[in-house]
Design an enzyme around this catalytic site. Structure first.
Site, mmCIF file in Angstrom:
data_model
loop_
_atom_site.group_PDB
_atom_site.id
_atom_site.type_symbol
_atom_site.label_atom_id
_atom_site.label_comp_id
_atom_site.label_asym_id
_atom_site.label_seq_id
_atom_site.Cartn_x
_atom_site.Cartn_y
_atom_site.Cartn_z
ATOM 1 C CB SER A 30 1.027 -1.678 -3.966
ATOM 2 O OG SER A 30 2.183 -0.835 -4.028
ATOM 3 C CE LYS B 187 1.806 2.333 -2.042
ATOM 4 N NZ LYS B 187 2.695 1.658 -3.012
ATOM 5 C CB SER C 249 3.638 -0.533 -6.916
ATOM 6 O OG SER C 249 3.685 -1.915 -6.696
#
Length: 501
Positions: free
Chosen positions: A162, A87, A186
């Site tokens: 996210s 990420k 997330s």
């Protein structure tokens, strides 16, 4: 393309594939997808040294095969040659780290996050940087300066957020496993939307050093994969106390995690919170899948009881008070002076600060900073934040008390399946309610996994979209949570989620 770590390692050991071939496959897939009509947009870039690292791994493996000690090599390096996606808020030394925000465009990480170091020490290869909601603030990966990440199952739908880029990459077979981060769901939420496994460990099990902070008392690195065994293996090499993170903790079940076996679910006693069983706004297809999962446990001999935890009704309010307050504090460093691209027209420090943050942050980040600062403002004297922390403490106590009588908590991951791109992007409240079933897990600091459990009905959507259900355990009981998920996987094989190339 192999879909699990176990089968990939077997192929590497027998020279049926190479680490270089795995990385090259991802590169070709990425380049091909960029030119498509509806690009997935899961990867932001492939790291420029991925092929070189893969070549080094291949040489070690080839030498070990010739010497007849390849099994010993993989005992020492359990993830040797396995590429993983990362990420865009987890530091990889010398690589871009932008949190999908304009304010950090061009910034490069000066060091590796602890989780990255530990994966590299185990032989794994950082493959790429994945898209996310800006500063991890969002539930759909539509709040990114790079544009939205699409859902691999249906590219007109959101991937969730996210950590949508990480989950979409795994779902689309662009990566074997991926790292994401969680503040209030997330990793689990996009895993549910994309039909893969998404795991959030106990707070502190994975070091946060090198991870850009959103809500420090809630943040946790999470793992996305095609099955619980892959999650357990990667967790086993990343977990443990870290000198650089005072909140880090040890897990003692390293070997059992590395060689994960399924749990005998007939012995489980499972709690279903009354507040979540028939929650307002729950989609009928999600409710149906939830009933199917409960029926499966009952058919295996497990006991399920509905429990009343009224404090859970306050979990999402408590979460947003705490998370947004901490976000306002953590993001204050991005001011064009300490961090962030500077916008300076020579009008003095106040104007520099205002222009830098106004132009550098997106609308959702600004919204959360404003709300967080309002909660912490002088007129409230911190009372609202203290109240939120008081509710959180009560959630922790009551959930811990519940686990004295039960092995697991069972509930949906999200009230709805994935929704169409643009459907909720201008409705923040609807977006925030996506976290209805996930935030209490972060507040209580306990482990949870979202398992792919079923699909929407033909009447609701075409093509069918995945639905995830959560298996939740007590603090530091990662092993039981993952063993139960493995029992589910062995019978359901990911519920037949379509594999996309």
């Amino acid at each position: 393309m192999y879909t699990t770590i176990e089968e990939t390692i077997n192929a590497l050991k027998t020279a049926k594939t190479t680490s270089t071939a795995l990385v090259q496959y991802s590169i070709e897939n990425f380049e091909k997808d960029k030119g498509s009509e509806k690009p997935l947009n899961a990867f932001l870039e492939i790291y420029d040294d991925a092929l070189a690292l893969a070549g080094d791994a291949d040489k070690k493996i080839q030498d070990a095969i010739k010497a007849g000690n390849v099994d010993s090599l993989f005992e020492k390096y359990p993830l040797l040659g396995i590429p993983f996606a990362n990420k865009d808020n987890i530091s990889v030394k010398g690589k871009k780290l932008t949190c999908s925000s304009k304010i950090l465009q061009g910034y490069k990480a000066p060091y590796n996050a602890t989780v990255i170091n530990r994966l590299k020490d185990a032989g794994a290869i950082p493959l790429c940087r994945c898209n996310q909601d800006e500063f991890a603030m969002g539930s759909s990966t539509e709040y990114s300066v790079y544009g939205p990440t699409r859902n691999p199952i249906n590219r007109d739908y959101v991937s969730g957020g996210s950590s949508g880029g990480s989950c979409a990459a795994v779902s689309a077979n662009q990566a074997l496993f991926a790292l994401g981060t969680e503040t209030g769901g997330s990793v689990r939420l996009p895993a549910s939307y994309c039909g893969v496994y998404g795991f959030k460990p106990t707070y502190g099990v994975l070091s946060r050093w090198g991870v850009v902070a959103y809500g420090s008392s809630l943040d946790q690195v999470g793992i996305v994969a095609h099955n619980p065994k892959d999650i357990a293996k990667s967790l086993s090499v990343m977990s443990g106390v870290d000198f650089y993170d005072d909140t880090s903790s040890d897990l003692t079940d390293f070997q059992k995690l590395r060689d994960l076996k399924s749990q005998d679910v007939s012995k489980l006693k499972i709690a279903v919170p009354k507040q979540f069983e028939h929650a307002k706004g729950m989609d009928k297809d999600v409710a149906k899948v939830f009933e199917d999962v409960k029926s499966w446990f009952l058919s295996k001999g497990a006991k399920i009881e509905v429990v009343d935890l009224p404090i859970l009704d306050a979990s999402i309010a408590s979460y947003y008070v705490i998370a947004l307050s901490e976000a306002a504090s953590n993001l204050s460093r991005f001011d064009g002076i300490r961090y962030g691209n500077r916008v300076d027209e020579g009008g003095g420090y106040d104007k520099l600060y205002i222009d830098t943050r106004s132009q550098g942050f997106g609308e959702e980040v600004k919204r959360r900073i404003i709300i967080g600062n309002y909660v912490l403002s002088e007129q409230f004297s911190g009372q609202t934040y203290k109240k939120g922390m008081s509710v959180r403490a009560r959630i922790q106590r009551e959930v811990a008390k519940l686990f004295e009588s039960y092995d697991l908590i069972l509930c949906p991951t999200c009230p709805t399946p994935s929704f169409k791109l643009g459907e909720k992007v201008d409705d923040p409240l609807a977006m925030y309610l996506s976290d209805l079933f996930t935030t209490f897990v972060n507040l209580a600091r306990i482990p949870s996994i979202s398992v792919p459990a079923g699909f929407t009905s033909k009447e609701s959507s075409s093509p069918l979209m995945p639905v995830g259900i959560q298996f939740i355990g007590k603090m530091f009981d990662e092993l039981k949570v993952l063993q139960t998920a493995q029992a589910w996987e062995e019978e359901h094989k990911g519920c037949g989620v379509p594999v996309k190339e």
